[in-house]
Design a protein around this motif. Sequence first.
Motif, mmCIF file in Angstrom:
data_model
loop_
_atom_site.group_PDB
_atom_site.id
_atom_site.type_symbol
_atom_site.label_atom_id
_atom_site.label_comp_id
_atom_site.label_asym_id
_atom_site.label_seq_id
_atom_site.Cartn_x
_atom_site.Cartn_y
_atom_site.Cartn_z
ATOM 1 N N ILE A 410 39.165 30.817 36.886
ATOM 2 C CA ILE A 410 39.500 29.770 37.867
ATOM 3 C C ILE A 410 39.149 28.404 37.300
ATOM 4 O O ILE A 410 39.918 27.442 37.415
ATOM 5 N N PHE A 411 37.980 28.315 36.654
ATOM 6 C CA PHE A 411 37.541 27.043 36.063
ATOM 7 C C PHE A 411 38.456 26.619 34.908
ATOM 8 O O PHE A 411 38.846 25.451 34.810
ATOM 9 N N LYS A 412 38.813 27.574 34.055
ATOM 10 C CA LYS A 412 39.609 27.239 32.860
ATOM 11 C C LYS A 412 41.061 26.932 33.205
ATOM 12 O O LYS A 412 41.661 26.016 32.643
ATOM 13 N N THR A 413 41.637 27.711 34.126
ATOM 14 C CA THR A 413 43.068 27.556 34.418
ATOM 15 C C THR A 413 43.342 26.598 35.571
ATOM 16 O O THR A 413 44.481 26.186 35.770
ATOM 17 N N LYS A 414 42.280 26.287 36.357
ATOM 18 C CA LYS A 414 42.410 25.423 37.544
ATOM 19 C C LYS A 414 43.317 26.043 38.610
ATOM 20 O O LYS A 414 43.826 25.344 39.485
ATOM 21 N N LYS A 415 43.515 27.355 38.539
ATOM 22 C CA LYS A 415 44.364 28.045 39.514
ATOM 23 C C LYS A 415 43.501 28.561 40.668
ATOM 24 O O LYS A 415 42.818 29.578 40.549
ATOM 25 N N LYS A 416 43.534 27.839 41.775
ATOM 26 C CA LYS A 416 42.710 28.203 42.929
ATOM 27 C C LYS A 416 43.145 29.537 43.542
ATOM 28 O O LYS A 416 42.366 30.204 44.215
ATOM 29 N N GLY A 417 44.391 29.907 43.283
ATOM 30 C CA GLY A 417 44.907 31.159 43.834
ATOM 31 C C GLY A 417 44.171 32.383 43.325
ATOM 32 O O GLY A 417 44.229 33.460 43.938
ATOM 33 N N LEU A 418 43.443 32.221 42.199
ATOM 34 C CA LEU A 418 42.687 33.349 41.655
ATOM 35 C C LEU A 418 41.528 33.758 42.568
ATOM 36 O O LEU A 418 40.957 34.836 42.395
ATOM 37 N N VAL A 419 41.194 32.892 43.532
ATOM 38 C CA VAL A 419 40.166 33.260 44.519
ATOM 39 C C VAL A 419 40.602 34.517 45.273
ATOM 40 O O VAL A 419 39.773 35.355 45.646
ATOM 41 N N ILE A 420 41.911 34.657 45.468
ATOM 42 C CA ILE A 420 42.447 35.855 46.137
ATOM 43 C C ILE A 420 42.115 37.100 45.319
ATOM 44 O O ILE A 420 41.832 38.170 45.867
ATOM 45 N N LEU A 421 42.122 36.943 43.978
ATOM 46 C CA LEU A 421 41.768 38.064 43.100
ATOM 47 C C LEU A 421 40.300 38.459 43.289
ATOM 48 O O LEU A 421 39.959 39.643 43.261
ATOM 49 N N LEU A 422 39.441 37.450 43.505
ATOM 50 C CA LEU A 422 38.024 37.733 43.785
ATOM 51 C C LEU A 422 37.879 38.539 45.072
ATOM 52 O O LEU A 422 37.143 39.522 45.129
ATOM 53 N N ILE A 423 38.596 38.100 46.106
ATOM 54 C CA ILE A 423 38.540 38.796 47.396
ATOM 55 C C ILE A 423 39.061 40.222 47.244
ATOM 56 O O ILE A 423 38.477 41.176 47.770
ATOM 57 N N ALA A 424 40.163 40.370 46.488
ATOM 58 C CA ALA A 424 40.746 41.699 46.264
ATOM 59 C C ALA A 424 39.771 42.602 45.512
ATOM 60 O O ALA A 424 39.671 43.804 45.798
ATOM 61 N N LEU A 425 39.041 42.014 44.559
ATOM 62 C CA LEU A 425 38.058 42.781 43.784
ATOM 63 C C LEU A 425 36.971 43.347 44.699
ATOM 64 O O LEU A 425 36.638 44.536 44.627
ATOM 65 N N LEU A 426 36.434 42.493 45.587
ATOM 66 C CA LEU A 426 35.352 42.920 46.479
ATOM 67 C C LEU A 426 35.843 43.917 47.527
ATOM 68 O O LEU A 426 35.202 44.941 47.771
ATOM 69 N N LEU A 427 36.992 43.610 48.140
ATOM 70 C CA LEU A 427 37.523 44.514 49.166
ATOM 71 C C LEU A 427 37.979 45.835 48.554
ATOM 72 O O LEU A 427 37.817 46.901 49.156
#
Length: 696
Positions: A410-427
Amino acid sequence: MKKLKTIFVSKTFFLSLIFLVFILTWYQVFFKNDNSRFSNEEEITGLIKSKKVTNNKITLELKSKENIIINYYVDTYDELNKLNDVLYEGIIITAHGTLNQPSNNTIPNTFNYKKYLKSKKIYYTFKTDALEVVGQNYNIYYQFKHWLSKRIETIDDTGYIKAFVLGSKNKIDEDIFKTYQNNGITHLFAISGMHISLFSSILLFLIKKVHLKDNQAYKIVLLFLLGYTFLVSFTASVVRAFTLVLLLYLNKRLKLGIRTTRIFMYAIVLILLLNPFFILDIGFLYSSLTSFGLILFSDYLKTSNKVLALFKVSLIALLFSLPITINNFYEYNFLSILANIVIVPLVSTIIYPLSLITLIFPFFHPILKFFLMILESISTILSSITWFKIILPKMPWFLIIGYYFIIYLIFKTKKKGLVILLIALLLGYKLSFNFDNNFYVYYLDVGQGDSILLINPRSRKATLIDTGGKKSVSYNEFPPNEYHISNNIITFLKSINISKINTLITTHGDYDHMGESLNIVNNFKVGKVVLNCGSLNELEQDLITLLDKKHIKYSKCINQLDISPIKLYFLNSGEYDNENDNSNVIYLKCDGIKFLFMGDAGVEKEKDILNKYNISVIDVLKIGHHGSKTSSSKEFITKIKPKYSIISVGKNNRYGHPNKEVLENLKDSKIYRTDQDGSIMFKIKNNKLKIKTCSP
């Protein structure tokens, strides 16, 4: 200076140093043997570093050959008051008693006292029979700390000033502090980078009023911060904050031009070189990760909208600290983002500065109490809202690495949409528990009592047989200590993604079997309750009253219970004139492996069961009545031939359990004891049995 700059900006040097310190820290903390200088001392002399009073117990951290925890129990309030006046930081005492090595947690995924002490380089505790004051250290540091502590206690009865200034939260009301925990805002009351920043800002503002140059002002602030670090006994989060401020100053002063993120990492490296055991300190991990996140995403935080800025800060703090929260508390209240937006400004701009002002000018205390009342009211209201709480199971190390790798992307690509990937990982990880095909039986270590947890394959339905329980007894003038072993059971349930006990079974009405049932029903979701045959005692009636109040169904004296795909069979052999023989004796068979849970059933009931039911070989037997001689007769054991025998018993219990004769009867069975092995897990899959213990 150029050579120094070249070294510190070198990526190779930076990564090599981090790798080296990581290896050294890992070795020192997890592999190197604890080299304590204590052996079998019965007398210890040392200097008091800190003091805590809980009911009739005085706990002292003593600086002797090495740091050690001293526990002393007083008999009367008069004795407590006298000792309170003479025992404080800097006093030298001699204690007489017994040296003890702290134990690991014996219920998985719960608080580990031994690990906590190790983070402070403490390897022993000392139970004291008698102590005496033998001297005093006249070091100005100890004298000032004692004076400051007494002044705070004289001025403030709420405990907040002491928390903000000295980092001691003991005086804050326990129920109120629980609301702070539920709302995820306890970091506001633990001295951390936020407090150091606020303190530094206030100090700089005052210094600049006398028109000192920036360089001189920063030097004065650093000296104050160094003194403050001493004052709070080098608390991990304060050491981190001070080290960062110092390195940032040197970077600016020497014109090294090193990026702030790298300066931060150098600060962490330096701290771990000085004390690798800080890596075990939760406060250090929290403050380090959240601070690093805020530095890393500093550009993202820039906005003129203050509410939006607070939301962003809360979000970044959440993202970076969530794995630490999950692996210590196993749930997260997403309302804490709102709580931080509302409460952080209240504390940082009003309550914290007002606490410092009140310390100097006590007549401001009524104003401080007014704002504290507002703070506590807001926290209590937010804590009562439970809709936003979610249970999140313990994260394995590889998942944590994956989690932070996504944040890096997220930091390197500046793609905020990757936060959804974090949520998907946890869920996704949370949902993966529903694909677990194993059947689990946990014999939980609840001391001198019973508690057994059954977890069904795939559906993850939980059945809890007994809760354990120890009566709180008042001592002389002192009220009973409120301690609930079932809080550890609840923590464990959350850590393995269990959000509900589908069925709670009490084998009988003795306190050591169902004493914690009220606490569990009050603090965890329970589907239904099953009671044993026979008359109801007072404790069982109290439970039924609570169940009626909460509209929870219950039944009594049943023959079987379907916990699909398994059935529990209750071996009722009649009613008896004693509570122990009226115990629910439960039989289950899973994948060809047979379990028998005896409760506190005695020899008479054992005979009746053999006469009434066709029971042959049992694979796993929960021994009746904690291994008492009133149970587990030779006739019974010879008939059922248990392959494994579980004795749920308290360490050094006053009953002498388990009985030697019982152990002799079980000589052909593999014995597991909760006092020696901690909790015992049996995992069943495809007719195979895997056993794991959680040893002290």
